[in-house]
Design an enzyme around this catalytic site. Structure first.
Site, PDB file in Angstrom:
ATOM      1  N   ASP A 172      -7.163   7.293  -1.642  1.00  0.00           N
ATOM      2  CA  ASP A 172      -6.794   7.221  -3.053  1.00  0.00           C
ATOM      3  C   ASP A 172      -8.004   7.163  -3.976  1.00  0.00           C
ATOM      4  O   ASP A 172      -7.902   7.517  -5.151  1.00  0.00           O
ATOM      5  CB  ASP A 172      -5.886   6.008  -3.297  1.00  0.00           C
ATOM      6  CG  ASP A 172      -4.486   6.240  -2.739  1.00  0.00           C
ATOM      7  OD1 ASP A 172      -4.146   7.412  -2.476  1.00  0.00           O
ATOM      8  OD2 ASP A 172      -3.748   5.270  -2.551  1.00  0.00           O
ATOM      9  N   VAL A 188      -1.292   5.048  -8.279  1.00  0.00           N
ATOM     10  CA  VAL A 188      -1.509   6.269  -7.512  1.00  0.00           C
ATOM     11  C   VAL A 188      -0.143   6.703  -6.977  1.00  0.00           C
ATOM     12  O   VAL A 188       0.329   6.216  -5.952  1.00  0.00           O
ATOM     13  CB  VAL A 188      -2.493   6.052  -6.346  1.00  0.00           C
ATOM     14  CG1 VAL A 188      -2.886   7.395  -5.726  1.00  0.00           C
ATOM     15  CG2 VAL A 188      -3.737   5.305  -6.812  1.00  0.00           C
ATOM     16  N   ASN A 190       3.324   6.568  -6.115  1.00  0.00           N
ATOM     17  CA  ASN A 190       4.351   5.541  -6.018  1.00  0.00           C
ATOM     18  C   ASN A 190       3.790   4.119  -6.011  1.00  0.00           C
ATOM     19  O   ASN A 190       4.520   3.165  -6.211  1.00  0.00           O
ATOM     20  CB  ASN A 190       5.207   5.761  -4.754  1.00  0.00           C
ATOM     21  CG  ASN A 190       4.374   5.958  -3.500  1.00  0.00           C
ATOM     22  OD1 ASN A 190       3.613   6.922  -3.405  1.00  0.00           O
ATOM     23  ND2 ASN A 190       4.500   5.062  -2.544  1.00  0.00           N
ATOM     24  N   TYR A 191       2.484   3.982  -5.771  1.00  0.00           N
ATOM     25  CA  TYR A 191       1.919   2.651  -5.581  1.00  0.00           C
ATOM     26  C   TYR A 191       1.079   2.193  -6.762  1.00  0.00           C
ATOM     27  O   TYR A 191       0.415   2.999  -7.410  1.00  0.00           O
ATOM     28  CB  TYR A 191       1.003   2.643  -4.352  1.00  0.00           C
ATOM     29  CG  TYR A 191       1.577   1.884  -3.171  1.00  0.00           C
ATOM     30  CD1 TYR A 191       2.212   2.550  -2.131  1.00  0.00           C
ATOM     31  CD2 TYR A 191       1.491   0.493  -3.105  1.00  0.00           C
ATOM     32  CE1 TYR A 191       2.736   1.852  -1.052  1.00  0.00           C
ATOM     33  CE2 TYR A 191       2.013  -0.196  -2.029  1.00  0.00           C
ATOM     34  CZ  TYR A 191       2.638   0.480  -1.008  1.00  0.00           C
ATOM     35  OH  TYR A 191       3.159  -0.203   0.048  1.00  0.00           O
TER      36      TYR A 191
HETATM   37 CU   LIG Z   1       2.130  -0.507   1.832  1.00  0.00          CU
END
Ligand SMILES: [Cu+2]
Length: 654
Positions: A306, A387, A389-390
């Site tokens: 990422d 990033v 979905n996170y």
């Molecule tokens: Cu995780």
């Protein structure tokens, strides 16, 4: 006094035009100047595309020049590329001369996937007839409700992908406006996009699985009932915060440092000192990788870097007072570049505030019945990046007893896929009927340019062992700590070992505390991961930094990224595993620590529809750096705003 900011809510916008410290990030004006120099260069022209533009950090000696009142020349680094040609150019630009001073070209390098390309990739995929047909097979006719996430494609030697600048995509279905599409994975379809050509090169269809159609929303607008709210908890600092910002240089309690920022790493911290004694020259989260453990369908490709492939900095949130940050807050805005040559301004990108940290130390003398207690406080410098979905929320903490801590809070939405209800993949767990999350890890690497009491540091490994000599250990209780200097880079490729309580100490052999021992800071590997990737596998080769929990290199400012400089489609070369092959001397020199830590994540039902923060991180703790408890001189005080609960005069009855 207007150049000093004593932070108060709403009054902390810097808005300055000129950098005040040589390590401050490039200003918008400087970024514009860099873009103009490159566009005006005959090598590039108006159509050049900008991956990253950042400060070329001046050498350490420049800080002495700055302290002596000299001007430190400003330089920039830029990675640029062309829309219609392969490769990435890496440039150095002199801002004073408005000229490109160095230029290197790597034809096989691909730029990071740019934020501006996310929606382009989705549009390209949704318009492709093969993708539309694959969706139709699954009963989807309204393509506007299909969401396509642009994942990095890795380097898997798939025929037809050679040399491409690609994105590998996963798709979800939105049932109605704003609804959480991650509850409805469209299983089995993976379109591969050539970003440069702007076209789909292939649509893989691994077979349909019924799309789970139950709604699981997290937004307040979809919820009609909330639990009873708790009573207000206000963090009030009636006299303002205790830190002072001068541009991006901050002082608080006995700490001082400079707050930097760039598109790739996000937050960077520089020249970190306690009581004016240097500890760390530069600290940043330099890479992270999220290896998923599932070999099925197109999921084997989920192995994203990422930081190196997207950039945490460019994906940084604009924070909200009273929501992301509580109390008396100072914000710093950041300016980055867009891909096409504008300024990308993120308002309130960095949050600075103080937090209560519980008691710092206490003792009650049972004979005299006297108690001494001190409350501790910490300075918090943070930012949050999204990033896909996170969310990755990074917090750096500085405490009054000399600790530097980093905490990563991972939240957001797990990557979902569909399964037959009750029959999740072996490589994951069902989080809702027909909806699964695959097992994965979040492996982070912090890069720490150490400067414990200045230049000339060494690295020591500490292991605790039981006494094996029975003659010395008649009661079987004996154990002791051993200390071993790790003399060279290959000797310093180390894993954690809970069986020996292993930790590492960075010492300055030229400086001694009042016991005659070298001053030092220790790092305890409390959150390490086991790596499950086969080392020679396509993702294993690219993630070699995860093979150790500690790497130590002799300082080289050009060695910045543990998995390599050009991560998108990388072949695994050029990272810390290559740096250490030189096996340079690590004794009494300038050291860089690369600490690998993270979260091992088998998804839970509780991680959906939105994941509560899961935490990881590390701490740098003084170990012989001070002659005694560095918090000994914190003055006693009684917090007058504290009161008994319930409004009664006594909190305790009976
Ligand atoms: Cu995780």
């Amino acid at each position: 006094m207007d150049d000093l900011i004593h932070a108060t809510p709403g009054a902390a916008q810097m808005g300055k035009a000129e950098p005040r410290h040589p390590l401050e990030p490039l200003t918008a004006a400087e970024i514009r100047a860099v873009m103009s120099v490159i566009k005006n260069s005959p090598d590039f022209g108006e159509t050049v595309l900008f991956e990253t533009i950042e400060l070329k950090e001046p050498p350490r000696a420049a800080l002495d020049d700055f302290a002596a009142g000299k001007t430190v020349p400003r330089e920039a680094r830029a990675n640029v590329f062309l829309a219609d040609a392969p490769g990435v150019w890496r440039l150095t630009i002199s801002l004073a001369d408005e000229a490109i001073t160095t230029k290197t070209f790597r034809e096989t390098a691909r730029p990071m996937i740019q934020l501006e390309q996310f929606l382009q990739i989705e549009d390209i995929v949704r318009a492709h007839p093969d993708f539309i047909a694959a969706c139709a097979k699954r009963g989807i006719t309204d393509m506007s409700m299909v969401c396509v996430d642009p994942w990095s494609a890795g380097n898997f030697s798939v025929p037809g992908e050679e040399g491409g600048y690609l994105s590998h995509t996963f798709s979800w279905l939105r049932l109605r406006k704003d609804e959480n599409f991650y509850a409805h994975p469209i299983e089995g379809i993976n379109a591969v996009v050539d970003i440069k050509a702007g076209k789909v090169i292939r649509v893989d269809d691994y077979g349909a699985v019924p799309i789970p159609m139950a709604e699981f929303n997290y937004e307040a607008q979809f919820r009609t009932e909330f639990r009873a709210p708790l009573k207000p908890l206000d963090i009030v600092q009636p006299e303002g915060a205790s830190f002072v910002l001068n541009g991006r240089h901050i002082t608080w309690d006995k700490w001082s440092l400079v707050i930097g920022f760039n598109a790739r790493e996000g937050l960077t911290l520089h020249d970190i000192r306690f009581d004016n004694r240097p500890i760390v020259n530069r600290a940043a989260l330099a890479e992270m990788v999220v290896p998923y453990g599932v070999p099925e369908g197109g999921h084997f490709r989920k192995n994203v870097f990422d930081i190196g492939e997207y950039g945490l900095g460019k994906l940084t949130n604009s924070l909200q007072l009273g929501c992301d940050c509580l109390g008396t807050i100072a914000y710093l805005d950041v300016d980055l570049n867009t891909m096409t040559g504008d300024i990308f301004h993120i308002e309130k990108a960095i949050c600075i505030h103080e937090e209560d940290a519980g008691i710092l130390w206490k003792h009650w003398d049972f004979r005299t019945e006297r108690t001494e207690v001190r409350r501790g406080r910490k300075l918090v410098i943070s930012s949050i990046a999204t990033v896909g979905n996170y969310e990755y929320a990074s917090y750096w903490y500085f405490t009054q007893d000399g600790m530097i801590e980093f905490e990563m809070k991972a939240t957001g939405i797990i990557n979902t896929s569909a399964c037959i209800p009750g029959q999740p993949s072996k490589y994951g767990a069902e989080v809702a009927p027909g909806l699964q999350g695959h097992i994965h890890q979040h492996a982070f690497c912090a890069r720490l340019e150490m400067a414990v009491d200045g230049s000339g540091n060494s690295i020591v490994e500490c292991n605790t062992v039981a006494e094996e000599d029975d003659a010395k250990n008649p009661y079987g209780n004996a154990y002791y700590q051993t200390e071993t200097v790790l003399k060279s880079e290959l000797a310093a490729c180390r894993k954690a070992n809970p069986a020996t309580q292993r930790y590492w100490k960075i010492i300055n052999p030229n400086k001694h505390n009042h016991t005659g021992k070298p001053t030092g800071y220790k790092i305890y590997p409390a959150n390490v991961l086991a790596s499950f990737l086969k080392p020679d596998s396509p993702s294993g080769i690219r993630s070699r930094f995860t093979e150790n929990h500690l790497w130590v290199t002799k300082f080289d400012p050009e060695e910045r990224y543990p998995a390599g400089e050009y991560m998108n489609h990388s072949d695994g070369s050029g990272g810390v595993a290559d740096f250490v092959k030189a096996d340079r001397n690590l004794e009494n020199t300038n050291l860089v620590l690369w600490h690998v830590f993270g979260v091992h994540h088998q998804p839970r039902t509780e991680d959906f529809p939105v994941q509560p923060c899961i935490r990881t991180g590390f701490s740098l703790m003084p170990s012989g750096f001070f002659d005694q408890n560095p918090g000994i001189d914190v003055a006693p005080e009684v917090n007058k705003a504290s009161k008994l609960a319930g409004g009664s005069t006594s909190c305790c009855t009976g």
